[in-house]
Design a protein around this motif. Structure first.
Motif, PDB file in Angstrom:
ATOM      1  N   LEU A  10      57.655  -4.945-109.845  1.00 49.56           N
ATOM      2  CA  LEU A  10      59.056  -4.959-109.418  1.00 49.56           C
ATOM      3  C   LEU A  10      59.660  -3.563-109.500  1.00 49.56           C
ATOM      4  O   LEU A  10      60.383  -3.130-108.595  1.00 49.56           O
ATOM      5  CB  LEU A  10      59.867  -5.935-110.275  1.00 49.56           C
ATOM      6  N   GLY A  11      59.350  -2.824-110.558  1.00 49.78           N
ATOM      7  CA  GLY A  11      59.841  -1.461-110.694  1.00 49.78           C
ATOM      8  C   GLY A  11      59.312  -0.554-109.587  1.00 49.78           C
ATOM      9  O   GLY A  11      60.045   0.262-109.034  1.00 49.78           O
ATOM     10  N   MET A  12      58.032  -0.708-109.258  1.00 52.21           N
ATOM     11  CA  MET A  12      57.458   0.092-108.174  1.00 52.21           C
ATOM     12  C   MET A  12      58.101  -0.254-106.832  1.00 52.21           C
ATOM     13  O   MET A  12      58.371   0.618-106.010  1.00 52.21           O
ATOM     14  CB  MET A  12      55.946  -0.126-108.087  1.00 52.21           C
ATOM     15  N   PHE A  13      58.336  -1.545-106.614  1.00 56.55           N
ATOM     16  CA  PHE A  13      58.977  -1.981-105.375  1.00 56.55           C
ATOM     17  C   PHE A  13      60.388  -1.415-105.261  1.00 56.55           C
ATOM     18  O   PHE A  13      60.787  -0.941-104.197  1.00 56.55           O
ATOM     19  CB  PHE A  13      59.006  -3.509-105.311  1.00 56.55           C
ATOM     20  N   LEU A  14      61.137  -1.451-106.363  1.00 54.96           N
ATOM     21  CA  LEU A  14      62.498  -0.908-106.332  1.00 54.96           C
ATOM     22  C   LEU A  14      62.492   0.610-106.155  1.00 54.96           C
ATOM     23  O   LEU A  14      63.398   1.165-105.539  1.00 54.96           O
ATOM     24  CB  LEU A  14      63.253  -1.286-107.602  1.00 54.96           C
ATOM     25  N   MET A  15      61.486   1.279-106.704  1.00 59.89           N
ATOM     26  CA  MET A  15      61.414   2.726-106.569  1.00 59.89           C
ATOM     27  C   MET A  15      61.092   3.131-105.128  1.00 59.89           C
ATOM     28  O   MET A  15      61.565   4.156-104.643  1.00 59.89           O
ATOM     29  CB  MET A  15      60.366   3.308-107.510  1.00 59.89           C
ATOM     30  N   SER A  20      65.560   3.366 -95.746  1.00 57.60           N
ATOM     31  CA  SER A  20      66.712   4.163 -96.142  1.00 57.60           C
ATOM     32  C   SER A  20      67.394   4.786 -94.927  1.00 57.60           C
ATOM     33  O   SER A  20      68.583   5.025 -94.938  1.00 57.60           O
ATOM     34  CB  SER A  20      66.312   5.258 -97.127  1.00 57.60           C
ATOM     35  N   ASN A  21      66.632   5.050 -93.906  1.00 50.91           N
ATOM     36  CA  ASN A  21      67.178   5.666 -92.692  1.00 50.91           C
ATOM     37  C   ASN A  21      66.543   5.028 -91.470  1.00 50.91           C
ATOM     38  O   ASN A  21      65.413   4.568 -91.505  1.00 50.91           O
ATOM     39  CB  ASN A  21      66.870   7.164 -92.638  1.00 50.91           C
ATOM     40  N   LYS A  22      67.263   5.047 -90.407  1.00 47.14           N
ATOM     41  CA  LYS A  22      66.689   4.594 -89.148  1.00 47.14           C
ATOM     42  C   LYS A  22      65.914   5.735 -88.493  1.00 47.14           C
ATOM     43  O   LYS A  22      64.930   5.501 -87.827  1.00 47.14           O
ATOM     44  CB  LYS A  22      67.788   4.092 -88.200  1.00 47.14           C
ATOM     45  N   ASP A  23      66.360   6.968 -88.710  1.00 47.52           N
ATOM     46  CA  ASP A  23      65.712   8.139 -88.131  1.00 47.52           C
ATOM     47  C   ASP A  23      65.017   8.916 -89.250  1.00 47.52           C
ATOM     48  O   ASP A  23      65.666   9.419 -90.156  1.00 47.52           O
ATOM     49  CB  ASP A  23      66.754   9.019 -87.439  1.00 47.52           C
ATOM     50  N   PRO A  24      63.684   9.039 -89.222  1.00 45.82           N
ATOM     51  CA  PRO A  24      62.984   9.732 -90.312  1.00 45.82           C
ATOM     52  C   PRO A  24      63.239  11.239 -90.355  1.00 45.82           C
ATOM     53  O   PRO A  24      62.907  11.883 -91.336  1.00 45.82           O
ATOM     54  CB  PRO A  24      61.508   9.437 -90.027  1.00 45.82           C
ATOM     55  N   LYS A  25      63.850  11.788 -89.336  1.00 50.20           N
ATOM     56  CA  LYS A  25      64.124  13.222 -89.310  1.00 50.20           C
ATOM     57  C   LYS A  25      65.434  13.575 -90.010  1.00 50.20           C
ATOM     58  O   LYS A  25      65.726  14.737 -90.222  1.00 50.20           O
ATOM     59  CB  LYS A  25      64.164  13.719 -87.869  1.00 50.20           C
ATOM     60  N   TYR A  33      68.478   9.296-103.718  1.00 49.45           N
ATOM     61  CA  TYR A  33      68.893   9.452-105.112  1.00 49.45           C
ATOM     62  C   TYR A  33      69.816   8.324-105.554  1.00 49.45           C
ATOM     63  O   TYR A  33      70.761   8.544-106.300  1.00 49.45           O
ATOM     64  CB  TYR A  33      69.584  10.802-105.299  1.00 49.45           C
ATOM     65  N   SER A  34      69.519   7.108-105.152  1.00 47.70           N
ATOM     66  CA  SER A  34      70.357   5.979-105.541  1.00 47.70           C
ATOM     67  C   SER A  34      70.088   5.597-106.998  1.00 47.70           C
ATOM     68  O   SER A  34      69.062   5.950-107.580  1.00 47.70           O
ATOM     69  CB  SER A  34      70.089   4.778-104.640  1.00 47.70           C
ATOM     70  N   LYS A  35      71.018   4.878-107.585  1.00 48.38           N
ATOM     71  CA  LYS A  35      70.906   4.468-108.985  1.00 48.38           C
ATOM     72  C   LYS A  35      69.684   3.570-109.188  1.00 48.38           C
ATOM     73  O   LYS A  35      69.011   3.640-110.212  1.00 48.38           O
ATOM     74  CB  LYS A  35      72.168   3.731-109.419  1.00 48.38           C
ATOM     75  N   THR A  36      69.359   2.762-108.203  1.00 47.79           N
ATOM     76  CA  THR A  36      68.218   1.868-108.322  1.00 47.79           C
ATOM     77  C   THR A  36      66.914   2.646-108.400  1.00 47.79           C
ATOM     78  O   THR A  36      66.059   2.364-109.240  1.00 47.79           O
ATOM     79  CB  THR A  36      68.175   0.909-107.120  1.00 47.79           C
ATOM     80  N   ARG A  37      66.752   3.639-107.534  1.00 42.95           N
ATOM     81  CA  ARG A  37      65.507   4.405-107.499  1.00 42.95           C
ATOM     82  C   ARG A  37      65.370   5.362-108.668  1.00 42.95           C
ATOM     83  O   ARG A  37      64.266   5.603-109.149  1.00 42.95           O
ATOM     84  CB  ARG A  37      65.421   5.211-106.203  1.00 42.95           C
ATOM     85  N   ILE A  38      66.454   5.915-109.135  1.00 45.69           N
ATOM     86  CA  ILE A  38      66.400   6.948-110.163  1.00 45.69           C
ATOM     87  C   ILE A  38      66.475   6.377-111.579  1.00 45.69           C
ATOM     88  O   ILE A  38      65.862   6.910-112.504  1.00 45.69           O
ATOM     89  CB  ILE A  38      67.531   7.977-109.941  1.00 45.69           C
ATOM     90  N   THR A  39      67.202   5.277-111.776  1.00 43.68           N
ATOM     91  CA  THR A  39      67.433   4.776-113.124  1.00 43.68           C
ATOM     92  C   THR A  39      66.776   3.419-113.385  1.00 43.68           C
ATOM     93  O   THR A  39      66.003   3.276-114.331  1.00 43.68           O
ATOM     94  CB  THR A  39      68.945   4.648-113.400  1.00 43.68           C
ATOM     95  N   VAL A  40      67.069   2.439-112.558  1.00 42.58           N
ATOM     96  CA  VAL A  40      66.636   1.072-112.825  1.00 42.58           C
ATOM     97  C   VAL A  40      65.119   0.927-112.708  1.00 42.58           C
ATOM     98  O   VAL A  40      64.474   0.338-113.585  1.00 42.58           O
ATOM     99  CB  VAL A  40      67.358   0.079-111.878  1.00 42.58           C
ATOM    100  N   ALA A  41      64.541   1.470-111.650  1.00 45.80           N
ATOM    101  CA  ALA A  41      63.098   1.316-111.422  1.00 45.80           C
ATOM    102  C   ALA A  41      62.253   1.946-112.530  1.00 45.80           C
ATOM    103  O   ALA A  41      61.331   1.291-113.038  1.00 45.80           O
ATOM    104  CB  ALA A  41      62.720   1.873-110.056  1.00 45.80           C
TER     105      ALA A  41
END
Length: 65
Positions: A10-15, A20-25, A33-41
């Motif tokens: 679950l932590g890996m999935f949240l990380m 996150s974007n429709k356009d990869p460029k 740098y969302s709270k989920t990716r940086i802290t919770v995961a």
């Protein structure tokens, strides 16, 4: 031990985040740098590792040293 593996997964999935974007460029700092990716995961991954260590060292009831 299965619970620890699920918590780590679950932590890996949240990380990983997801879409996150429709356009990869285009760089979206708020998504990366969302709270989920940086802290919770990472907390979930460390908690899963602690559960795994506890499950390995846990002695079944009724066994002597």
């Amino acid at each position: 031990m299965l619970i620890g593996v699920l918590v780590i997964a679950l932590g890996m999935f949240l990380m990983s985040g997801g879409v996150s974007n429709k356009d990869p460029k285009v760089f979206d700092a708020a998504a990366v740098y969302s709270k989920t990716r940086i802290t919770v995961a990472p907390i979930l991954i460390i908690a899963g590792l602690i559960i795994e260590v506890w499950a390995i060292f846990k002695r079944p009831k009724g066994t002597a040293i």
